[in-house]
Design an enzyme around this catalytic site. Structure first.
Site, PDB file in Angstrom:
ATOM      1  N   ARG A  48      13.814  20.572   2.961  1.00 44.67           N
ATOM      2  CA  ARG A  48      13.359  19.187   3.114  1.00 44.67           C
ATOM      3  C   ARG A  48      11.932  19.033   2.588  1.00 44.67           C
ATOM      4  O   ARG A  48      11.588  18.024   1.962  1.00 44.67           O
ATOM      5  CB  ARG A  48      13.466  18.757   4.585  1.00 44.67           C
ATOM      6  CG  ARG A  48      13.415  17.250   4.804  1.00 44.67           C
ATOM      7  CD  ARG A  48      12.017  16.719   5.076  1.00 44.67           C
ATOM      8  NE  ARG A  48      11.411  17.417   6.191  1.00 44.67           N
ATOM      9  CZ  ARG A  48      10.161  17.864   6.189  1.00 44.67           C
ATOM     10  NH1 ARG A  48       9.368  17.674   5.153  1.00 44.67           N
ATOM     11  NH2 ARG A  48       9.682  18.526   7.238  1.00 44.67           N
ATOM     12  N   SER A  49      11.103  20.054   2.817  1.00 42.57           N
ATOM     13  CA  SER A  49       9.720  19.995   2.324  1.00 42.57           C
ATOM     14  C   SER A  49       9.678  19.911   0.803  1.00 42.57           C
ATOM     15  O   SER A  49       8.854  19.188   0.236  1.00 42.57           O
ATOM     16  CB  SER A  49       8.933  21.234   2.778  1.00 42.57           C
ATOM     17  OG  SER A  49       8.868  21.292   4.185  1.00 42.57           O
TER      18      SER A  49
ATOM     19  N   TRP B 220      -2.782  25.379   1.508  1.00 46.51           N
ATOM     20  CA  TRP B 220      -1.517  25.028   2.162  1.00 46.51           C
ATOM     21  C   TRP B 220      -0.728  24.004   1.353  1.00 46.51           C
ATOM     22  O   TRP B 220      -0.250  23.028   1.882  1.00 46.51           O
ATOM     23  CB  TRP B 220      -1.755  24.489   3.591  1.00 46.51           C
ATOM     24  CG  TRP B 220      -2.500  25.432   4.458  1.00 46.51           C
ATOM     25  CD1 TRP B 220      -3.694  25.218   5.047  1.00 46.51           C
ATOM     26  CD2 TRP B 220      -2.087  26.751   4.839  1.00 46.51           C
ATOM     27  NE1 TRP B 220      -4.083  26.320   5.768  1.00 46.51           N
ATOM     28  CE2 TRP B 220      -3.106  27.281   5.665  1.00 46.51           C
ATOM     29  CE3 TRP B 220      -0.983  27.550   4.563  1.00 46.51           C
ATOM     30  CZ2 TRP B 220      -3.042  28.562   6.212  1.00 46.51           C
ATOM     31  CZ3 TRP B 220      -0.910  28.816   5.105  1.00 46.51           C
ATOM     32  CH2 TRP B 220      -1.927  29.309   5.917  1.00 46.51           C
ATOM     33  N   ILE B 221      -0.621  24.270   0.048  1.00 45.06           N
ATOM     34  CA  ILE B 221       0.009  23.304  -0.846  1.00 45.06           C
ATOM     35  C   ILE B 221       1.456  23.729  -1.141  1.00 45.06           C
ATOM     36  O   ILE B 221       1.694  24.693  -1.880  1.00 45.06           O
ATOM     37  CB  ILE B 221      -0.792  23.161  -2.165  1.00 45.06           C
ATOM     38  CG1 ILE B 221      -2.287  22.950  -1.873  1.00 45.06           C
ATOM     39  CG2 ILE B 221      -0.201  22.031  -3.012  1.00 45.06           C
ATOM     40  CD1 ILE B 221      -2.620  21.760  -0.992  1.00 45.06           C
TER      41      ILE B 221
ATOM     42  N   GLU C 109       1.083  17.798   7.834  1.00 39.93           N
ATOM     43  CA  GLU C 109       1.191  16.332   7.742  1.00 39.93           C
ATOM     44  C   GLU C 109       0.624  15.659   8.990  1.00 39.93           C
ATOM     45  O   GLU C 109       1.188  14.714   9.521  1.00 39.93           O
ATOM     46  CB  GLU C 109       2.647  15.904   7.539  1.00 39.93           C
ATOM     47  CG  GLU C 109       3.290  16.520   6.331  1.00 39.93           C
ATOM     48  CD  GLU C 109       3.133  15.679   5.083  1.00 39.93           C
ATOM     49  OE1 GLU C 109       2.580  14.584   5.173  1.00 39.93           O
ATOM     50  OE2 GLU C 109       3.556  16.147   4.031  1.00 39.93           O
TER      51      GLU C 109
ATOM     52  N   GLY D 119      20.635  36.919  23.147  1.00 38.92           N
ATOM     53  CA  GLY D 119      20.089  37.820  22.130  1.00 38.92           C
ATOM     54  C   GLY D 119      20.480  37.396  20.730  1.00 38.92           C
ATOM     55  O   GLY D 119      19.703  37.547  19.781  1.00 38.92           O
TER      56      GLY D 119
ATOM     57  N   SER E 201      -7.725  18.820   9.356  1.00 36.11           N
ATOM     58  CA  SER E 201      -7.543  17.552  10.072  1.00 36.11           C
ATOM     59  C   SER E 201      -8.553  16.499   9.653  1.00 36.11           C
ATOM     60  O   SER E 201      -8.374  15.321   9.935  1.00 36.11           O
ATOM     61  CB  SER E 201      -7.645  17.787  11.590  1.00 36.11           C
ATOM     62  OG  SER E 201      -6.532  18.533  12.035  1.00 36.11           O
TER      63      SER E 201
ATOM     64  N   ALA F  67       5.577  10.539   3.767  1.00 36.67           N
ATOM     65  CA  ALA F  67       6.091  11.873   4.069  1.00 36.67           C
ATOM     66  C   ALA F  67       6.321  12.051   5.568  1.00 36.67           C
ATOM     67  O   ALA F  67       7.332  12.611   5.996  1.00 36.67           O
ATOM     68  CB  ALA F  67       5.126  12.925   3.541  1.00 36.67           C
TER      69      ALA F  67
END
Lengths: 408, 246
Positions: free
Chosen positions: A113-114, A185-186, A387, A364, A161, A266
């Site tokens: 999805r990302s 974090w791209i 996001e 388990g 942030s 997004a």
């Protein structure tokens, strides 16, 4: 461990080909509120995920490798920018259709999805909304068809942030800007053909630029060692005196409104996507509880398991209602960023709780890749943070209802 | 080629089958429906492939109520040009065949496609009935079909082998696995389907001389008996005396 027919322990690739037995769960008959193209979109993407994602995802996640061949398939099914106009490579669909597509992709895996969220909401959307006509014509059809892969550079090593504190900047140099700085974090960055990068101009305003892979001084090293979103590739963006032609500046936006409006798109998709991950965990847990026998009866007959399952479907149903209403507001152009924050925060946290409970129901087995739950659980730790973190979204709601800013 | 593809609605393959208390009907409560996979994956896709290779049109026909429109739209999203829905409950194979034949007779189709069976009632009747009503050949269980000039070469699955038949259109063909490969409609197709014509027509009279009187589920499976792999004699004895399969 799982034993195969000849008694040896199965390898990850063997168990990863488990059958995807997912069934839809619609406790409040919300399908009655959807139109036939929403239902068809859901059915198509679900069929695509069952055919293309489920058979391979455990293996790719196990090896921490991005199934890059799926980019073309995502494009063909129409998962890149489905709510953008068809003339620019989008699907011409509404916001609920977009949400449903994201839900089904994340039902498969948050990383898949990302891949689609970034391409559609963070790359195609800003070029569509803020780009020149020439930029739209040059990039959007190729991004929509998956011929080009994009990424989005906002977060920096020292500014997560607080993106408006960004240090990445541009300096005017005649027919180009000189870009310096770094992003972190791209998603998709190491394999992207282009990056939509947000940088501070000399007047202090944040501007968007389209930076192409082969521009001198631009590199995108991969970030290794993630225990989450392992089937999605993540990297940095490093700019050392990169000359970006002025034609690559997004002309139609100045300031943080640019990147924040992309994030709204997004985050909206994530609010839907999280429901998908939760549904997959619930579906697996419900089936496991009905099939697993202890003390002579299925564990689904025990009150403590029923409590878990009943709470899971209750929370999922509430989240489904939230995104359906948010989708209706988005279609009417009335969804506010604060409303989107509330849905993203609530639904991702809900999904994480559902994944944890589902993990326990599986006992388990829940920690193995014979079931999708632990993978979703690990993925959702990222989704809780990226996001806009869980905490930041709470403060956005706080600001919205009190009028008082707790960020500064 | 001008093709008509008959599509029907069936319960999703994961449906738990139940009948009404009097055993006279399928209990539809809580059932989710899909397009019959043999119609969708093989019949429709082969018709589309022929259109793509040779030109022509592909029309869908369904006999059913308005809620079937979602399934019909899916067929349009996969690529059919237009659709017709005969607005009536599909009471029996005979009733459905009569509606399809009545419509097809007026339209002069080269080919009428349908799945080898629907996955609910497993009748495999409609195709043969339509062919009979239209007075054209019927090729059932087709797993391969090519057009060579004006002649179709059709491979049929038969017990222990394959039969290859040459036939000139018009004819009716029922599709088995292998005739084509499933196509998943994409978002563009779904949006285009919204603008394609879906005509609703009234049914013609058709009374089926045969009436289904009772349905029942197969007996529940018995307990599993585990036999020690060393004890082959016991396994043979049980298969012979209890299961009575050898």
């Amino acid at each position: 461990m799982h034993k195969n027919a000849n008694g040896s322990t199965a390898t990850a690739s063997e168990v990863s080909s488990r059958e995807d037995r997912f069934q839809h769960h619609d406790y409040y008959l919300l399908d009655d509120l959807l139109e036939s193209d929403h239902l068809l979109a859901r059915e198509s993407v679900r069929a695509w995920v069952k055919r293309e994602v489920s058979p391979i995802i455990e293996d790719y996640a196990n090896r921490a490798e991005c199934p890059t061949h799926l980019f073309r398939g995502l494009a063909e099914i129409g998962a890149f920018g489905p709510s953008l106009p068809a003339e620019y490579g989008g699907g011409g669909m509404d916001e609920i259709a977009y949400g449903v597509i994201m839900q089904e992709l994340e039902r498969g895996d948050s990383g898949i999805r990302s891949m689609a969220s970034v391409q559609g909401s963070l790359v195609m959307y800003p070029i569509f909304a803020f780009g020149s006509e020439a930029q739209k014509k040059k990039y959007l059809p190729k991004l929509g068809s998956g011929e080009l892969i994009g990424c989005f550079g906002l977060t920096e090593p020292d500014h997560g942030s607080n993106p408006s504190g960004m240090a990445t900047h541009i300096v005017d140099d005649g027919d180009a800007y000189i870009l310096n700085g770094s992003k972190m974090w791209i998603t998709n960055s190491p394999l992207a053909d282009l990056a939509v990068v947000w940088a501070r101009a000399e007047d202090g305003k944040v501007r968007g630029l389209i930076v192409e892979k082969d521009m001198k001084g631009f590199s995108a090293p991969e970030i290794k060692g993630k225990w989450s979103l392992r089937a999605s590739i993540t990297g940095e963006l490093v700019f050392e005196d990169v000359r970006v032609p002025k034609a690559n500046l997004l002309p139609e936006v100045k300031g943080m409104r640019g990147p924040l409006s992309c994030l709204n798109k997004a985050r909206y998709g994530i609010a839907w996507g999280a429901v998908g991950a939760a549904l997959d965990c619930y579906d697996s847990a419900l089936r496991y509880a009905q099939e697993r026998t202890q003390f002579g009866k299925p564990i689904a007959q025990f009150q403590l398991q029923q409590k878990k399952l009943a709470e899971m479907i209750t929370e999922i149903t509430k989240a489904q209602l939230l995104v359906w209403r948010l989708g209706s507001l988005a279609n009417a152009g009335k969804a506010t960023p604060a409303q989107i924050s509330m849905a993203k925060r609530n639904n991702v946290h809900m999904a994480l709780q559902v994944a944890r409970e589902a993990r326990q129901i599986h006992g388990g087995m829940g920690i193995t890749n014979e079931y999708p739950v632990m993978r979703h659980l690990m993925n959702l730790e990222t989704v809780l943070t990226y996001e806009g973190t869980h905490d930041i979204h709470l403060l956005i709601t706080g600001l919205d209802i009190t009028g008082l800013n707790a960020f500064v | 080629m001008k093709s008509l593809v008959c599509v029907s609605k069936t319960p999703d393959t994961t449906t738990k089958i139940a009948f009404t208390d009097d055993g006279k009907a399928f209990n539809t409560q809580g059932v989710q429906y899909i397009m019959n996979p043999y119609d969708e994956w093989y019949a429709l896709v082969r018709a589309l492939e022929l259109k793509e290779a040779r030109g022509g049109t592909v029309t869908l026909i369904n006999v059913g109520p308005a809620e079937n429109d979602t399934i019909i739209r899916k067929g349009l999203a996969i690529g059919a040009d237009e659709a017709v829905r005969v607005d009536a409950e599909p009471k029996s194979a005979f009733f459905v065949a009569r509606q399809i034949a009545h419509y097809a007779r007026e339209q002069d189709y080269d080919l009428v496609f349908l799945g080898k069976e629907t996955i609910d009632y497993n009748g495999s009747e409609v195709g043969a009935m339509v062919a009979e009503m239209l007075g054209v050949p019927f090729l059932s269980y087709a797993s391969h079909m090519e057009m060579e000039g004006d002649t179709a070469v059709v491979s049929r699955d038969i017990e222990g082998g394959t039969e290859t038949v040459e036939v000139k259109p018009p004819f009716v063909i029922s599709a088995a696995k292998g005739l084509a490969e499933q196509r998943i409609p994409n978002m563009r197709g779904i949006m285009m389907a919204k603008r394609k014509p879906l005509n609703v027509i009234e049914p013609v009279e058709a009374e089926d001389p045969a009436v289904a009187v009772h349905y029942e589920l197969p007996p529940e499976k018995g307990d599993v008996k585990l036999i020690d792999p060393e004890n082959m004699d016991e396994l043979v004895r049980l298969l012979h005396e209890e299961a009575k399969v050898i």
